[in-house]
Design a protein around this motif. Structure first.
Motif, PDB file in Angstrom:
ATOM      1  N   SER A  21       0.852  -1.197   0.000  1.00  0.00           N
ATOM      2  CA  SER A  21       0.000   0.000   0.000  1.00  0.00           C
ATOM      3  C   SER A  21       0.890   1.250   0.000  1.00  0.00           C
ATOM      4  O   SER A  21       2.103   1.165   0.237  1.00  0.00           O
ATOM      5  N   GLY A  61       1.063   3.659   2.190  1.00  0.00           N
ATOM      6  CA  GLY A  61       1.667   3.861   3.512  1.00  0.00           C
ATOM      7  C   GLY A  61       2.875   2.950   3.710  1.00  0.00           C
ATOM      8  O   GLY A  61       3.908   3.357   4.223  1.00  0.00           O
ATOM      9  N   LEU A 106      -1.112  10.128   0.707  1.00  0.00           N
ATOM     10  CA  LEU A 106      -1.854   9.095   1.438  1.00  0.00           C
ATOM     11  C   LEU A 106      -3.232   9.599   1.850  1.00  0.00           C
ATOM     12  O   LEU A 106      -3.443  10.799   2.026  1.00  0.00           O
ATOM     13  N   GLN A 153      -6.653   8.893   6.918  1.00  0.00           N
ATOM     14  CA  GLN A 153      -6.412   8.004   8.072  1.00  0.00           C
ATOM     15  C   GLN A 153      -4.993   7.436   8.041  1.00  0.00           C
ATOM     16  O   GLN A 153      -4.306   7.412   9.062  1.00  0.00           O
ATOM     17  N   THR A 154      -4.572   6.999   6.860  1.00  0.00           N
ATOM     18  CA  THR A 154      -3.220   6.439   6.751  1.00  0.00           C
ATOM     19  C   THR A 154      -2.183   7.498   7.113  1.00  0.00           C
ATOM     20  O   THR A 154      -1.177   7.229   7.769  1.00  0.00           O
ATOM     21  N   ARG A 155      -2.477   8.703   6.700  1.00  0.00           N
ATOM     22  CA  ARG A 155      -1.585   9.812   6.968  1.00  0.00           C
ATOM     23  C   ARG A 155      -1.398  10.020   8.481  1.00  0.00           C
ATOM     24  O   ARG A 155      -0.281  10.200   8.972  1.00  0.00           O
TER      25      ARG A 155
END
Ligand SMILES: Nc1ncnc2c1ncn2[C@@H]1O[C@H](COP(=O)(O)OP(=O)(O)O)[C@@H](O)[C@H]1O
Ligand SMILES: [Mg+2]
Length: 259
Positions: free
Chosen positions: A134, A136, A163, A166-168
């Motif tokens: 992914s 991230g 990103l 949320q991933t950030r």
């Protein structure tokens, strides 16, 4: 007393007739985490590229541990916005590319690279290829790769901006967790104010045309910082204060991106 880790003095950059950076002075202490925020086009990337040695200054200088920076070197680890992993190499082979180029990818470096991959949360993914990861996870590999050369300073240019939200946030938290282990001097560029406040000891607020430091804001929040700190009144006050400093510039850059 030792001098600053990074000393930038009267740094100026022009592209033809475009004044991008004007007489920037900054000193960064060993172990400090510094962010640079400012509107799009204010010269953040140019600033970081000059520190990295990828771009020449028109005037002024950058010193790392007292030595003038003239070209890229193994004493600076760089993480870019777009991940630039080599698609034909595994996670492990990407992470160890720095030591390999430096001609020292022996047993010790292989072990420390494996340790770094574990540190960034990629244990078990050593033999995966970038396309199997992914966004991230790819930035985790980039971070491991930058750390694998054990640089004096870590330079990051909007590493999480591609990103999802949320991933950030998870990556911001992970970056602090990793940073806490070694407290490597870090220079982090972002246009996201909350990201800068969350990560940093000090935020340099850039003004635009030409880029210069409008204000350096000390972030006096305790560490370690859980993500929930973003909901505290103190945190929100820092964000508001920085937003007020750049609001007019942001508006101008949205309305007139080319002026
Ligand atoms: N190689 C280049 N040649 C000419 N202009 C450039 C070059 N690189 C950047 N610029 C210009 O310098 C300004 C600052 O760019 P940049 O450092 O990328 O800003 P930021 O990262 O803050 O968005 C922009 O107006 C950009 O178009
Ligand atoms: Mg940029």
């Amino acid at each position: 007393m030792p001098g600053p880790k990074l000393a930038i003095s009267r740094l100026t950059k022009r592209f033809l007739d475009l004044d991008v950076l004007h007489e920037i002075d900054v000193e960064v202490e060993e172990g400090e985490f510094i962010s640079v925020v400012g509107p799009s086009g204010c010269g953040k990337t140019t600033f970081l590229r000059i520190v990295a040695g990828l771009e020449k200054a028109t005037a002024g200088e950058v010193r790392l541990d007292g030595e003038v920076v003239r070209k890229p070197g193994a004493d600076r680890g760089f993480v870019f916005q777009a991940d630039n992993l080599l698609p034909w190499r595994t996670v492990f082979a990407n992470a160890i590319v720095g030591p390999e180029i430096g001609g020292r990818a022996g047993a010790e470096e292989r072990k420390s690279t494996l340790d770094l991959l574990r540190l960034v949360g990629l244990a078990g993914f050593e033999n995966y290829y970038p396309r199997q990861l992914s966004g991230g996870m790819r930035q985790r590999v980039n971070l491991a790769r930058a750390l694998a050369i054990d640089p004096k300073i870590l330079l990051m240019d909007e590493p999480f901006s591609a990103l999802d939200a949320q991933t950030r946030e998870i990556m911001q938290m992970e970056l602090l967790r990793i940073w806490e282990k070694g407290r490597k001097t870090a220079l982090f560029v972002t246009h996201q104010i909350d990201e800068a406040v969350y990560l940093s000891d000090r935020v340099l607020v850039f003004a635009r045309r030409p880029g210069r430091i409008r204000e350096a804001v000390e972030i006096d929040l305790p560490r370690p910082r859980p993500l929930s700190i973003k909901r505290t009144a103190e945190f929100v006050r820092y964000v508001d204060r920085i937003w007020k400093l750049i609001e007019d510039d942001v508006r101008a850059s949205v309305l007139n991106p080319d002026d």
